[in-house]
Write a protein that holds these residues in place. Structure first.
Motif, PDB file in Angstrom:
ATOM      1  N   LYS A   5      13.920 -25.897 -16.599  1.00  0.00           N
ATOM      2  CA  LYS A   5      14.258 -24.508 -16.257  1.00  0.00           C
ATOM      3  C   LYS A   5      15.390 -24.449 -15.230  1.00  0.00           C
ATOM      4  CE  LYS A   5       9.719 -22.562 -17.355  1.00  0.00           C
ATOM      5  NZ  LYS A   5       9.214 -23.760 -18.058  1.00  0.00           N
ATOM      6  N   ILE A   6      16.444 -25.223 -15.511  1.00  0.00           N
ATOM      7  CA  ILE A   6      17.623 -25.191 -14.651  1.00  0.00           C
ATOM      8  C   ILE A   6      18.832 -24.747 -15.451  1.00  0.00           C
ATOM      9  CG2 ILE A   6      16.792 -26.877 -12.981  1.00  0.00           C
ATOM     10  CD1 ILE A   6      18.309 -29.034 -14.370  1.00  0.00           C
ATOM     11  N   TYR A   7      19.796 -24.205 -14.757  1.00  0.00           N
ATOM     12  CA  TYR A   7      20.953 -23.559 -15.366  1.00  0.00           C
ATOM     13  C   TYR A   7      21.846 -24.592 -16.056  1.00  0.00           C
ATOM     14  CZ  TYR A   7      24.665 -20.052 -15.708  1.00  0.00           C
ATOM     15  OH  TYR A   7      25.600 -19.170 -16.170  1.00  0.00           O
ATOM     16  N   LEU A   8      22.272 -24.271 -17.290  1.00  0.00           N
ATOM     17  CA  LEU A   8      23.118 -25.168 -18.071  1.00  0.00           C
ATOM     18  C   LEU A   8      24.564 -24.666 -18.078  1.00  0.00           C
ATOM     19  CD1 LEU A   8      23.221 -27.669 -19.992  1.00  0.00           C
ATOM     20  CD2 LEU A   8      22.861 -26.053 -21.877  1.00  0.00           C
ATOM     21  N   VAL A   9      25.495 -25.544 -17.746  1.00  0.00           N
ATOM     22  CA  VAL A   9      26.923 -25.239 -17.769  1.00  0.00           C
ATOM     23  C   VAL A   9      27.563 -26.023 -18.909  1.00  0.00           C
ATOM     24  CG1 VAL A   9      29.102 -25.392 -16.487  1.00  0.00           C
ATOM     25  CG2 VAL A   9      26.977 -24.789 -15.298  1.00  0.00           C
ATOM     26  N   ASP A  10      28.308 -25.338 -19.751  1.00  0.00           N
ATOM     27  CA  ASP A  10      28.901 -25.977 -20.928  1.00  0.00           C
ATOM     28  C   ASP A  10      30.290 -26.511 -20.612  1.00  0.00           C
ATOM     29  OD1 ASP A  10      29.680 -26.838 -23.404  1.00  0.00           O
ATOM     30  OD2 ASP A  10      29.518 -24.887 -24.402  1.00  0.00           O
ATOM     31  N   ASN A  11      30.353 -27.773 -20.207  1.00  0.00           N
ATOM     32  CA  ASN A  11      31.648 -28.411 -19.963  1.00  0.00           C
ATOM     33  C   ASN A  11      32.154 -29.152 -21.205  1.00  0.00           C
ATOM     34  OD1 ASN A  11      31.956 -27.503 -17.352  1.00  0.00           O
ATOM     35  ND2 ASN A  11      31.009 -29.299 -16.427  1.00  0.00           N
ATOM     36  N   TYR A  12      31.327 -29.190 -22.242  1.00  0.00           N
ATOM     37  CA  TYR A  12      31.749 -29.794 -23.504  1.00  0.00           C
ATOM     38  C   TYR A  12      32.701 -28.860 -24.246  1.00  0.00           C
ATOM     39  CZ  TYR A  12      31.590 -31.620 -28.268  1.00  0.00           C
ATOM     40  OH  TYR A  12      31.949 -32.095 -29.507  1.00  0.00           O
ATOM     41  N   SER A  13      32.250 -27.641 -24.506  1.00  0.00           N
ATOM     42  CA  SER A  13      33.082 -26.673 -25.241  1.00  0.00           C
ATOM     43  C   SER A  13      34.345 -26.316 -24.471  1.00  0.00           C
ATOM     44  CB  SER A  13      32.280 -25.401 -25.539  1.00  0.00           C
ATOM     45  OG  SER A  13      31.183 -25.698 -26.368  1.00  0.00           O
ATOM     46  N   LEU A  14      34.250 -26.401 -23.152  1.00  0.00           N
ATOM     47  CA  LEU A  14      35.404 -26.111 -22.303  1.00  0.00           C
ATOM     48  C   LEU A  14      36.616 -26.929 -22.743  1.00  0.00           C
ATOM     49  CD1 LEU A  14      36.165 -24.627 -19.539  1.00  0.00           C
ATOM     50  CD2 LEU A  14      35.724 -26.848 -18.487  1.00  0.00           C
ATOM     51  N   PHE A  15      36.409 -28.224 -22.949  1.00  0.00           N
ATOM     52  CA  PHE A  15      37.515 -29.104 -23.340  1.00  0.00           C
ATOM     53  C   PHE A  15      37.717 -29.154 -24.849  1.00  0.00           C
ATOM     54  CE2 PHE A  15      36.554 -30.708 -19.065  1.00  0.00           C
ATOM     55  CZ  PHE A  15      37.829 -30.704 -18.527  1.00  0.00           C
ATOM     56  N   LEU A  16      36.694 -28.772 -25.581  1.00  0.00           N
ATOM     57  CA  LEU A  16      36.858 -28.678 -27.035  1.00  0.00           C
ATOM     58  C   LEU A  16      37.867 -27.590 -27.368  1.00  0.00           C
ATOM     59  CD1 LEU A  16      35.405 -30.348 -29.224  1.00  0.00           C
ATOM     60  CD2 LEU A  16      33.914 -28.373 -29.609  1.00  0.00           C
ATOM     61  N   ARG A  17      37.868 -26.526 -26.571  1.00  0.00           N
ATOM     62  CA  ARG A  17      38.815 -25.420 -26.781  1.00  0.00           C
ATOM     63  C   ARG A  17      40.214 -25.775 -26.297  1.00  0.00           C
ATOM     64  NH1 ARG A  17      34.329 -22.503 -24.645  1.00  0.00           N
ATOM     65  NH2 ARG A  17      35.335 -22.412 -22.607  1.00  0.00           N
ATOM     66  N   SER A  18      40.310 -26.714 -25.363  1.00  0.00           N
ATOM     67  CA  SER A  18      41.608 -27.084 -24.782  1.00  0.00           C
ATOM     68  C   SER A  18      41.742 -28.609 -24.754  1.00  0.00           C
ATOM     69  CB  SER A  18      41.743 -26.510 -23.366  1.00  0.00           C
ATOM     70  OG  SER A  18      41.596 -25.105 -23.360  1.00  0.00           O
ATOM     71  N   PRO A  19      41.846 -29.244 -25.918  1.00  0.00           N
ATOM     72  CA  PRO A  19      41.857 -30.714 -25.968  1.00  0.00           C
ATOM     73  C   PRO A  19      43.045 -31.353 -25.265  1.00  0.00           C
ATOM     74  CG  PRO A  19      42.386 -29.776 -28.112  1.00  0.00           C
ATOM     75  CD  PRO A  19      41.929 -28.640 -27.257  1.00  0.00           C
ATOM     76  N   HIS A  20      44.133 -30.587 -25.095  1.00  0.00           N
ATOM     77  CA  HIS A  20      45.300 -31.148 -24.406  1.00  0.00           C
ATOM     78  C   HIS A  20      45.006 -31.442 -22.931  1.00  0.00           C
ATOM     79  CE1 HIS A  20      45.449 -26.857 -23.499  1.00  0.00           C
ATOM     80  NE2 HIS A  20      46.266 -27.119 -22.507  1.00  0.00           N
ATOM     81  N   LEU A  21      43.928 -30.847 -22.403  1.00  0.00           N
ATOM     82  CA  LEU A  21      43.543 -31.093 -21.010  1.00  0.00           C
ATOM     83  C   LEU A  21      42.654 -32.322 -20.860  1.00  0.00           C
ATOM     84  CD1 LEU A  21      42.798 -27.428 -19.846  1.00  0.00           C
ATOM     85  CD2 LEU A  21      44.912 -28.744 -19.580  1.00  0.00           C
ATOM     86  N   LEU A  22      42.297 -32.935 -22.013  1.00  0.00           N
ATOM     87  CA  LEU A  22      41.454 -34.131 -21.993  1.00  0.00           C
ATOM     88  C   LEU A  22      42.031 -35.161 -22.978  1.00  0.00           C
ATOM     89  CD1 LEU A  22      38.653 -35.105 -20.726  1.00  0.00           C
ATOM     90  CD2 LEU A  22      37.672 -34.484 -22.939  1.00  0.00           C
ATOM     91  N   PRO A  23      43.179 -35.739 -22.659  1.00  0.00           N
ATOM     92  CA  PRO A  23      43.803 -36.696 -23.573  1.00  0.00           C
ATOM     93  C   PRO A  23      43.075 -38.032 -23.609  1.00  0.00           C
ATOM     94  CG  PRO A  23      45.054 -36.568 -21.537  1.00  0.00           C
ATOM     95  CD  PRO A  23      43.992 -35.514 -21.449  1.00  0.00           C
ATOM     96  N   GLU A  24      42.324 -38.337 -22.550  1.00  0.00           N
ATOM     97  CA  GLU A  24      41.540 -39.561 -22.458  1.00  0.00           C
ATOM     98  C   GLU A  24      40.141 -39.184 -21.971  1.00  0.00           C
ATOM     99  OE1 GLU A  24      43.780 -41.965 -19.782  1.00  0.00           O
ATOM    100  OE2 GLU A  24      45.431 -42.286 -21.180  1.00  0.00           O
ATOM    101  N   VAL A  25      39.390 -40.173 -21.534  1.00  0.00           N
ATOM    102  CA  VAL A  25      38.047 -39.872 -21.017  1.00  0.00           C
ATOM    103  C   VAL A  25      38.128 -38.959 -19.796  1.00  0.00           C
ATOM    104  CG1 VAL A  25      36.005 -40.885 -19.920  1.00  0.00           C
ATOM    105  CG2 VAL A  25      36.989 -41.961 -21.933  1.00  0.00           C
TER     106      VAL A  25
END
Length: 227
Positions: free
Chosen positions: A174-194
């Motif tokens: 019962k803790i708050y979930l933050v979606d940092n996966y979709s964040l970079f899925l929408r902007s893949p140029h901001l995650l060129p590597e790990v």
């Protein structure tokens, strides 16, 4: 009632009032691996400074750590870390668990370590004696073409195993979930590597900030709106 006794009661009332509210701003404890350690807490601090909200952002990211290694770090330093008295813990772990070298972590072990980490953080209290609020994040994608120790298998595990486990843990605890996966899925140029680009780290910090704003104490939310 004599003046001395009146002064005594005034002092007691003021002490009670001052102890019943969280002082000043907020303390944010950033927990994670190198994606935390390298930059986003610094950018998060800059955002709070810019909008005029008093905050202290603590960077407790540990480069290269798996969930199991971070659990050992917490156990070893529990008293010192709890003494920070954070209002919030921002937790993002799992990227190193999907490596294909000696750090590779089976899903059941990842799940167990994360549950134990959260159990420790649930013991934390802020300066007002209230429970520290925990925000748990999904981990970013593993882009194609990353060199060893990350492979296509790592990328698949993020999607099919690790992030689903994080979602399950969030629901169970019962803790708050933050979606940092979709964040970079929408902007893949901001995650060129790990690791993200510097702009990607800013983007990550802003995402945490946007999720934290509704949780701020009322007086800080009012200050933010006036800005």
């Amino acid at each position: 009632m004599t003046w001395n006794r009146l002064k005594y009661f005034i002092i007691v009332i003021l002490c009670i009032a001052s102890c019943s509210h969280t002082p000043g701003g907020i303390i944010i404890f950033c927990a994670g691996d190198s994606i935390t350690e390298i930059a986003y807490p610094q950018y998060l601090q800059k955002i709070y400074n810019k909008v005029g909200i008093q905050a202290e952002v603590l960077n407790y990211g540990r480069g290269g750590y798996t969930s199991g290694e971070y659990l050992k770090f917490l156990k070893k330093n529990m008293k010192t870390l709890a003494a920070e008295k954070p209002d919030f813990v921002l937790l993002q772990l799992g990227t190193n668990d999907v490596r294909v070298d000696h750090d590779s972590t089976p899903g059941d072990k990842f799940y167990s370590s994360m549950k134990k980490i959260i159990k420790i953080f649930k013991r934390f209290r802020n300066r007002a004696g209230e429970k520290t609020r925990i925000l748990l994040a999904s981990i970013p994608p593993i882009p194609e073409g990353n060199p060893f120790p990350f492979t296509d298998e790592s990328a698949t595990r993020v999607i099919e195993e690790i992030n689903p486990l994080i979602e399950r843990i969030s629901a169970e605890e019962k803790i708050y979930l933050v979606d940092n996966y979709s964040l970079f899925l929408r902007s893949p140029h901001l995650l060129p590597e790990v690791h993200p680009t510097w702009e990607g780290y800013e983007y990550l910090a802003l995402n945490w900030f946007n999720h934290l704003i509704p949780m701020l104490p009322l007086h800080l939310k009012k200050a933010f709106r006036r800005k």
